[in-house]
Design an enzyme around this catalytic site. Structure first.
Site, PDB file in Angstrom:
ATOM      1  N   THR A 184       0.802  -1.220   0.000  1.00 19.83           N
ATOM      2  CA  THR A 184       0.000   0.000   0.000  1.00 19.83           C
ATOM      3  C   THR A 184       0.840   1.279   0.000  1.00 19.83           C
ATOM      4  OG1 THR A 184      -0.097   0.035   2.423  1.00 19.83           O
ATOM      5  CG2 THR A 184      -1.857  -1.147   1.261  1.00 19.83           C
ATOM      6  N   LYS A 185       2.163   1.151   0.029  1.00 18.19           N
ATOM      7  CA  LYS A 185       3.008   2.329   0.184  1.00 18.19           C
ATOM      8  C   LYS A 185       3.150   3.087  -1.138  1.00 18.19           C
ATOM      9  CE  LYS A 185       3.905   1.947   4.584  1.00 18.19           C
ATOM     10  NZ  LYS A 185       3.232   0.712   5.007  1.00 18.19           N
ATOM     11  N   THR A 186       3.870   4.225  -1.080  1.00 16.44           N
ATOM     12  CA  THR A 186       3.943   5.106  -2.248  1.00 16.44           C
ATOM     13  C   THR A 186       4.676   4.464  -3.418  1.00 16.44           C
ATOM     14  OG1 THR A 186       5.884   6.178  -1.275  1.00 16.44           O
ATOM     15  CG2 THR A 186       3.736   7.232  -0.912  1.00 16.44           C
TER      16      THR A 186
END
Length: 383
Positions: A184-186
Site C-alpha cells: 500500500t506504500k507510495t
C-alpha cells in the site's frame, strides 16, 4: 459488493511485470543482480553519499538499524505513541524499552518538546515517524539528539519522496532512515524495505546481519569466476534479505516515484477543496517548499458531527468505499497497555486524534470518477 472501491491498491505496470519475468527466466530469484541494482538506484535517488541496503520489510530494517547502533537490554528508545506497532516492537526484539511520546495534534507527528522531556540516562535513540508522508521537525529532533548524544533512526515508511527543509528524507543528518515498500506504500515491492545510512560501519553491520551474520553476500559467493564456497559466520544474524523478484518491482517503481507523488498531491488538493466547508479538520500540509508524500489522507471529524467516527466509516462502506483508521495508538493495545500500565488519558492528544481520525482512499490507480465517488459519499454523510 458491485463497484466496491478498496482503500488501497498498488500501481503495477508492464515494466514491472516484464522485469519480474526476466528475473524468473534468469534463474536468479533471491538476492542477486536486481537487488544490487535497486540498491544502487535508490542510493543515487536519495543522494548525498548514502548507502542503501535492501531488506524484506521496513520492520526488518528498523530492527537491523537498532542492532547496528548497539541497542540492547534495558536501553530506552523514544517512539511516538501514534504509530504502527512495528516502530516499537523492534525495540523489544533487542530487550530494550520503548518510551512513548505524545504527538503534535496538527501533524500527528512526534512532538519534539515532549521528546526532550522524556530523555533519561538510559535513552539511546529516537525513532521519529513521518506520519502520512508529512515530515517531522527533523532539524529540531536532530539538534535534541546531538545535545544529548543519542542516535536518530527515521521511520520513513510513509515518507517517499517527502522532503524536510528542501532535502529528501534519507539524505538528512540522522544516523539511519528506513523506508517501506509494502503493497500500500507510495512505491511497492510487494513486501520490502530499504535502509539508508551515511555511516559505513552501520551499513556494513546491516549487510552482514540481514543474511545470517555471514561475512559475504550469497550473490558475491555464487557469481565469482573462482571457487568461492568458503564463508564465515561472524554474528548470529537474521534472514532479512530482499529477493530479486521483489527488487524487480522496485527498480521500475522508483522511476515513477515523482509521478506518483504528483498524482497524490493533486488528489489531496482536490479533497481539500471539496471538504473545506465540511465539519472536518483537513490534513496538515507540508511546510512551504517541501514535498508531502501523501501516503495517507486523514481527516478528523469535528465534535459537531452527529455520527461517531466508527459509524461514519460504516456509512462510507455502505456506499461501496473502503476507509481505514491510522492509527490505533499503541497505548490502547493490550500488550503495550498492560506491560507499561497505560491508560487512554496518558497520551491525550493521540487519544483524541484517534477518536476522530478517518483515512480516505488516496492512491494512484484511482480515477477522477473514483475520487468523486468518495467526495460525494463524505459530503452526503456530513452535510
Amino acid at each position: 459488493m458491485i463497484n466496491y472501491l478498496p482503500f488501497a491498491l498498488p500501481d503495477i505496470g508492464e515494466e514491472e511485470i516484464s522485469e519480474v519475468v526476466d528475473s524468473m527466466r534468469s534463474g536468479w530469484l533471491t538476492t542477486g543482480p536486481k537487488t544490487k541494482q535497486f540498491e544502487e538506484d535508490f542510493a543515487t535517488f536519495v543522494g548525498d553519499g548514502v548507502d542503501a541496503i535492501a531488506v524484506n520489510s521496513a520492520t526488518s530494517g528498523l530492527h537491523l538499524a537498532l542492532e547496528a547502533i548497539g541497542i540492547g537490554n534495558d536501553d530506552e528508545v523514544i517512539v511516538p505513541v501514534y504509530t504502527f506497532t512495528a516502530t516499537a516492537e523492534v525495540v523489544r526484539y533487542l530487550g530494550a524499552e520503548p518510551v512513548f511520546v505524545d504527538i503534535d495534534p496538527e501533524t500527528f507527528n512526534i512532538d519534539p518538546i515532549k521528546i526532550e522531556a522524556s530523555i533519561t540516562p538510559k535513552t539511546k535513540a529516537i525513532i521519529p515517524v513521518h506520519f502520512a508522508g508529512c515530515s517531522c521537525d527533523m532539524e529540531e529532533i536532530i539538534n535534541i539528539a546531538r545535545k544529548h548524544s543519542i542516535k536518530v533512526i527515521e521511520d520513513a515508511a510513509h515518507a517517499l519522496p517527502t522532503t524536510s527543509n528542501g532535502k529528501l528524507i534519507g539524505s538528512l543528518q540522522s544516523d539511519v532512515t528506513v523506508f517501506s515498500f509494502y503493497a500500500t506504500k507510495t512505491i511497492t515491492t510487494g513486501e520490502g524495505g530499504m535502509i539508508v545510512t551515511r555511516n559505513p560501519e552501520i551499513a556494513r553491520r546491516c549487510r552482514v546481519m540481514r543474511l545470517h551474520g555471514i561475512s559475504r553476500d550469497a550473490f558475491d559467493r555464487y557469481t565469482s569466476t573462482k571457487p568461492s564456497w568458503h564463508y564465515e559466520v561472524i554474528a548470529p544474524g537474521f534472514k532479512y534479505n530482499m529477493t530479486d523478484l521483489a527488487a524487480s518491482l522496485g527498480i521500475h517503481q522508483l522511476k515513477k516515484v515523482q509521478m506518483f507523488q504528483e498524482k497524490r498531491e493533486s488528489m489531496a488538493k482536490r479533497y481539500n477543496e471539496a471538504f473545506c466547508n465540511l465539519p472536518v479538520k483537513l490534513p496538515s500540509k507540508a511546510r512551504s517548499g517541501d514535498l508531502h508524500a501523501w501516503h495517507l489522507y486523514v481527516i478528523r471529524l469535528a465534535d459537531s458531527v452527529n455520527v461517531t467516527r466508527d459509524r461514519f466509516i460504516e456509512l462510507v462502506a455502505e456506499r461501496g468505499i473502503g476507509c481505514s483508521v491510522h492509527f490505533i495508538p499503541l497505548h490502547l493495545h493490550p500488550y503495550w497497555k498492560n506491560r507499561y500500565r497505560l491508560e487512554p488519558e496518558d497520551f491525550p492528544l493521540a487519544y483524541t486524534a484517534y477518536q476522530q481520525a478517518v483515512s480516505l482512499p488516496i492512491y494512484t490507480r484511482m480515477s477522477n470518477e473514483d475520487q468523486e465517488k468518495v467526495i460525494d459519499a463524505v459530503r452526503e454523510i456530513l452535510s
